[in-house]
Design a protein around this motif. Structure first.
Motif, mmCIF file in Angstrom:
data_model
loop_
_atom_site.group_PDB
_atom_site.id
_atom_site.type_symbol
_atom_site.label_atom_id
_atom_site.label_comp_id
_atom_site.label_asym_id
_atom_site.label_seq_id
_atom_site.Cartn_x
_atom_site.Cartn_y
_atom_site.Cartn_z
ATOM 1 N N ALA A 55 0.315 -1.324 -0.029
ATOM 2 C CA ALA A 55 -0.118 0.218 0.074
ATOM 3 C C ALA A 55 1.082 1.366 0.329
ATOM 4 O O ALA A 55 0.552 2.216 -1.065
ATOM 5 N N LEU A 56 1.732 1.301 0.764
ATOM 6 C CA LEU A 56 3.122 2.611 0.232
ATOM 7 C C LEU A 56 3.217 2.767 -0.986
ATOM 8 O O LEU A 56 3.354 3.880 -0.929
ATOM 9 N N TYR A 57 3.571 1.482 -1.467
ATOM 10 C CA TYR A 57 3.856 1.826 -3.105
ATOM 11 C C TYR A 57 3.036 2.573 -4.009
ATOM 12 O O TYR A 57 2.190 3.593 -4.561
ATOM 13 N N ASN A 58 1.336 1.536 -3.267
ATOM 14 C CA ASN A 58 -0.191 1.300 -4.800
ATOM 15 C C ASN A 58 -1.292 1.588 -3.659
ATOM 16 O O ASN A 58 -0.684 0.557 -2.986
ATOM 17 N N PRO A 59 -1.935 3.084 -2.870
ATOM 18 C CA PRO A 59 -1.339 3.863 -3.945
ATOM 19 C C PRO A 59 -1.163 5.787 -3.437
ATOM 20 O O PRO A 59 -0.876 6.003 -4.383
ATOM 21 N N VAL A 60 0.186 5.066 -2.405
ATOM 22 C CA VAL A 60 -0.153 6.187 -1.632
ATOM 23 C C VAL A 60 1.239 7.115 -2.055
ATOM 24 O O VAL A 60 1.302 8.762 -2.565
ATOM 25 N N TRP A 61 2.258 6.481 -2.732
ATOM 26 C CA TRP A 61 3.773 7.177 -3.691
ATOM 27 C C TRP A 61 2.745 6.902 -4.733
ATOM 28 O O TRP A 61 3.137 8.312 -5.066
ATOM 29 N N THR A 62 2.679 6.052 -5.306
ATOM 30 C CA THR A 62 1.937 7.095 -6.852
ATOM 31 C C THR A 62 1.379 7.414 -6.362
ATOM 32 O O THR A 62 0.958 8.241 -8.118
ATOM 33 N N SER A 63 0.338 7.851 -5.937
ATOM 34 C CA SER A 63 -1.134 8.908 -6.665
ATOM 35 C C SER A 63 -0.182 10.452 -5.428
ATOM 36 O O SER A 63 -0.814 11.773 -5.626
ATOM 37 N N SER A 64 0.744 10.303 -5.160
ATOM 38 C CA SER A 64 1.388 11.538 -4.181
ATOM 39 C C SER A 64 2.557 12.298 -4.671
ATOM 40 O O SER A 64 2.968 13.597 -4.841
ATOM 41 N N VAL A 65 3.436 11.161 -4.631
ATOM 42 C CA VAL A 65 5.181 11.392 -4.967
ATOM 43 C C VAL A 65 5.038 11.929 -6.758
ATOM 44 O O VAL A 65 5.205 10.650 -7.350
ATOM 45 N N ARG A 66 4.765 12.971 -7.550
ATOM 46 C CA ARG A 66 4.552 13.624 -8.358
ATOM 47 C C ARG A 66 6.118 14.146 -9.124
ATOM 48 O O ARG A 66 6.550 14.582 -10.253
ATOM 49 N N SER A 67 7.896 14.740 -8.288
ATOM 50 C CA SER A 67 7.973 15.890 -8.894
ATOM 51 C C SER A 67 9.405 15.584 -8.048
ATOM 52 O O SER A 67 8.570 14.917 -6.453
ATOM 53 N N PRO A 68 10.923 15.481 -8.171
ATOM 54 C CA PRO A 68 12.045 16.173 -6.456
ATOM 55 C C PRO A 68 11.471 16.652 -5.441
ATOM 56 O O PRO A 68 11.169 15.877 -4.195
ATOM 57 N N PRO A 69 10.667 17.691 -5.557
ATOM 58 C CA PRO A 69 10.454 18.288 -4.517
ATOM 59 C C PRO A 69 9.046 17.805 -3.394
ATOM 60 O O PRO A 69 9.240 17.337 -2.365
ATOM 61 N N ASP A 70 8.469 16.751 -4.518
ATOM 62 C CA ASP A 70 7.073 16.247 -3.620
ATOM 63 C C ASP A 70 7.852 15.052 -2.508
ATOM 64 O O ASP A 70 7.917 14.817 -1.103
ATOM 65 N N PHE A 71 9.381 14.239 -3.262
ATOM 66 C CA PHE A 71 9.736 13.527 -2.378
ATOM 67 C C PHE A 71 10.548 13.741 -1.229
ATOM 68 O O PHE A 71 10.820 13.400 -0.694
ATOM 69 N N GLY A 72 10.966 15.337 -2.017
ATOM 70 C CA GLY A 72 11.279 16.148 -0.489
ATOM 71 C C GLY A 72 10.797 16.362 0.685
ATOM 72 O O GLY A 72 11.432 16.349 2.176
ATOM 73 N N ILE A 73 9.520 16.572 0.242
ATOM 74 C CA ILE A 73 9.032 17.378 1.764
ATOM 75 C C ILE A 73 8.052 15.914 2.122
ATOM 76 O O ILE A 73 8.107 15.003 3.543
ATOM 77 N N ALA A 74 8.300 14.340 1.716
ATOM 78 C CA ALA A 74 8.285 13.171 2.051
ATOM 79 C C ALA A 74 9.370 12.985 3.167
ATOM 80 O O ALA A 74 9.275 12.622 3.973
ATOM 81 N N LEU A 75 10.501 13.133 2.568
ATOM 82 C CA LEU A 75 11.784 12.493 3.038
ATOM 83 C C LEU A 75 11.887 13.322 4.008
ATOM 84 O O LEU A 75 12.112 12.623 5.381
ATOM 85 N N VAL A 76 11.466 14.975 4.399
ATOM 86 C CA VAL A 76 12.044 15.033 5.514
ATOM 87 C C VAL A 76 10.671 14.936 6.395
ATOM 88 O O VAL A 76 10.918 14.497 8.007
ATOM 89 N N GLY A 77 9.395 14.590 6.109
ATOM 90 C CA GLY A 77 8.240 13.642 7.421
ATOM 91 C C GLY A 77 8.674 12.796 7.763
ATOM 92 O O GLY A 77 8.336 12.810 8.808
ATOM 93 N N PHE A 78 9.378 11.292 6.940
ATOM 94 C CA PHE A 78 9.985 10.878 7.959
ATOM 95 C C PHE A 78 11.489 10.612 8.853
ATOM 96 O O PHE A 78 10.858 10.387 9.235
ATOM 97 N N LEU A 79 12.512 11.766 8.705
ATOM 98 C CA LEU A 79 12.867 11.771 8.549
ATOM 99 C C LEU A 79 12.742 12.215 10.034
ATOM 100 O O LEU A 79 13.150 12.465 11.167
ATOM 101 N N LEU A 80 11.809 13.501 10.233
ATOM 102 C CA LEU A 80 11.427 14.147 11.582
ATOM 103 C C LEU A 80 10.592 12.916 12.908
ATOM 104 O O LEU A 80 11.162 12.688 13.880
ATOM 105 N N LEU A 81 9.678 12.076 11.817
ATOM 106 C CA LEU A 81 9.040 10.443 12.541
ATOM 107 C C LEU A 81 9.900 9.511 12.970
ATOM 108 O O LEU A 81 9.651 9.784 14.058
ATOM 109 N N ILE A 82 10.967 9.467 12.627
ATOM 110 C CA ILE A 82 11.816 8.136 12.430
ATOM 111 C C ILE A 82 12.169 8.546 13.008
ATOM 112 O O ILE A 82 13.003 7.792 14.768
ATOM 113 N N VAL A 83 13.678 9.875 12.657
ATOM 114 C CA VAL A 83 14.759 10.438 13.835
ATOM 115 C C VAL A 83 14.602 11.098 14.864
ATOM 116 O O VAL A 83 15.455 10.909 15.908
ATOM 117 N N TRP A 84 13.990 11.909 14.803
ATOM 118 C CA TRP A 84 13.586 13.001 15.860
ATOM 119 C C TRP A 84 12.325 12.222 16.677
ATOM 120 O O TRP A 84 11.919 13.384 17.201
#
Length: 401
Positions: A350-379
């Protein structure tokens, strides 16, 4: 023993305690269990540590929303069946109201600001589901046997095209666990005293399976939009193993695939559900409010909320009188390990489809998702803070383009 022998408080007291928890319990099912322990075990001493641990183990074993089942069970112990209902109502109602209000407000969002806000909420769903997969994989698929079951389940989901693939993945996970996961050490045994007789338990189990089979039959014999919605919500709630996040692929299959809700609206609501306290299953109230069929609005929200929670409560009541005997069986514990590993694969798909395929459409989109993941997991940032930052990031990106 009669129900009254267990009652030690009033349903009104339970309602007050759980309403406060419903207003403050952010962070998902695992965090909810921590909040419950602090408030009900440490502070109020409604039950002891061992009983609480046994109760959590039971609710993690069953399909349905584990934290809501734990809360219902403690309310049941404290004030009988009315106490269980009061616990569910107090814990569920605050987030339900918030998500229904969001459902009405989301339809009025327009322009670049509205589009950016919705995109930001979709991107935070990427980070939160990725966090759930990461944490569940470490706990539920830590060895090569369970990791293999998880990957196999993910492949079934990715190559399948219907809800039957999800059911098949869970069933095959249980069968694989029976053969591959019996070498693990047995779980701690314990005793749980509940005001539920074996007769009531059997009746609840019969109702659970009767409705699971009966709604699809009724839908085929007497087609109506109300029955279709009831069946979709009930089936989703009845087949969820592993916590609230796992309901995402089940609800998407039930609502997005037939065109009742668009992918964008679905994921925006899922992102919004992360910003409110209480159980993630209240996402069903949002879906009931925005669904294109009838009923919708407040009536659809109420129908969705009740239908998705009922199966978890029924199977909990049905299992309580028999849990002590069943959970000590090695075969049952092995099958549970396989089912839990399959759940990791289901959520990973489900992380791949539909969450990723419907949301991450550009490098900046990936950047926002990556920052969110970092904040949740590391911080270990609060999910509410990550939701706000991602939503603001989506608005900023929308205005820049």
């Amino acid at each position: 023993m009669s129900a009254g022998a267990f009652e030690r408080g009033s349903a009104l007291e339970v309602l007050g305690v759980y309403t406060r928890l419903g207003l403050t319990c952010f962070g998902g099912p695992i965090a909810h269990i921590g909040y419950f322990r602090d408030e009900l075990v440490v502070r109020r001493r409604w039950l002891d540590e061992r009983s609480y641990a046994d109760l959590v183990a039971l609710c993690q074993f069953l399909p349905g929303p584990a934290s809501s089942q734990v809360g219902f069970s403690i309310g049941l112990m404290q004030a009988g069946y009315l106490g269980g209902l009061a616990a569910w109502t107090g814990f569920t109602l605050p987030s339900t109201i918030a998500l229904v209000l969001f459902a009405y407000g989301a339809s009025s969002l327009s322009g670049s600001t509205g589009a950016g806000l919705l995109q930001g909420l979709k991107l935070v769903a990427v980070a939160i589901v990725a966090q759930a997969v990461w944490g569940m994989a470490r706990t539920l698929a830590p060895d090569r046997e369970r990791a293999s079951i998880a990957i196999g389940a993910a492949l079934i989901i990715l190559f399948g095209s219907s809800s039957l693939a999800q059911i098949a993945a869970i069933l095959l996970g249980g069968i694989s666990g029976f053969w591959l996961c019996r070498a693990a050490p047995p779980a701690m045994a314990g005793h749980i005293a509940m005001p539920v007789s074996r007769g009531v338990g059997l009746a609840a189990l019969a109702a659970y399976f009767f409705l699971l089979v009966g709604f699809p039959v009724l839908r085929a014999l007497a087609p109506s939009e109300s029955i279709a919605l009831l069946e979709a919500f009930y089936r989703s709630g009845a087949l969820v193993f592993g916590g609230g996040h796992v309901v995402l692929p089940l609800l998407r299959e039930a609502f997005v695939t037939p065109g009742w809700v668009s992918d964008d609206v679905f994921l925006a609501g899922y992102g919004a559900a992360q910003s409110v306290p209480g159980p993630l299953f209240t996402f069903a109230a949002y879906l009931g409010a925005v669904v294109r069929t009838s009923p919708h609005g407040v009536a659809g929200a109420a129908l969705g909320l009740v239908a998705i929670f009922v199966p978890g409560i029924l199977i909990l009541i049905g299992t309580l009188p028999f849990w002590d005997t069943f959970r000590k069986r090695t075969e049952a514990q092995a099958m549970l390990r396989g089912v839990n590993a399959a759940v990791v694969g289901l959520l990973g798909a489900a992380l791949y489809n539909p969450v990723w395929t419907s949301s991450v459409r550009s490098p900046p989109d990936f950047g926002i998702a990556l920052v969110g993941f970092l904040l949740l997991i590391v911080w270990r940032a609060p999910p509410l803070a990550v939701v706000v930052l991602s939503a603001l990031g989506g608005v900023v990106l929308a205005r820049m383009t």
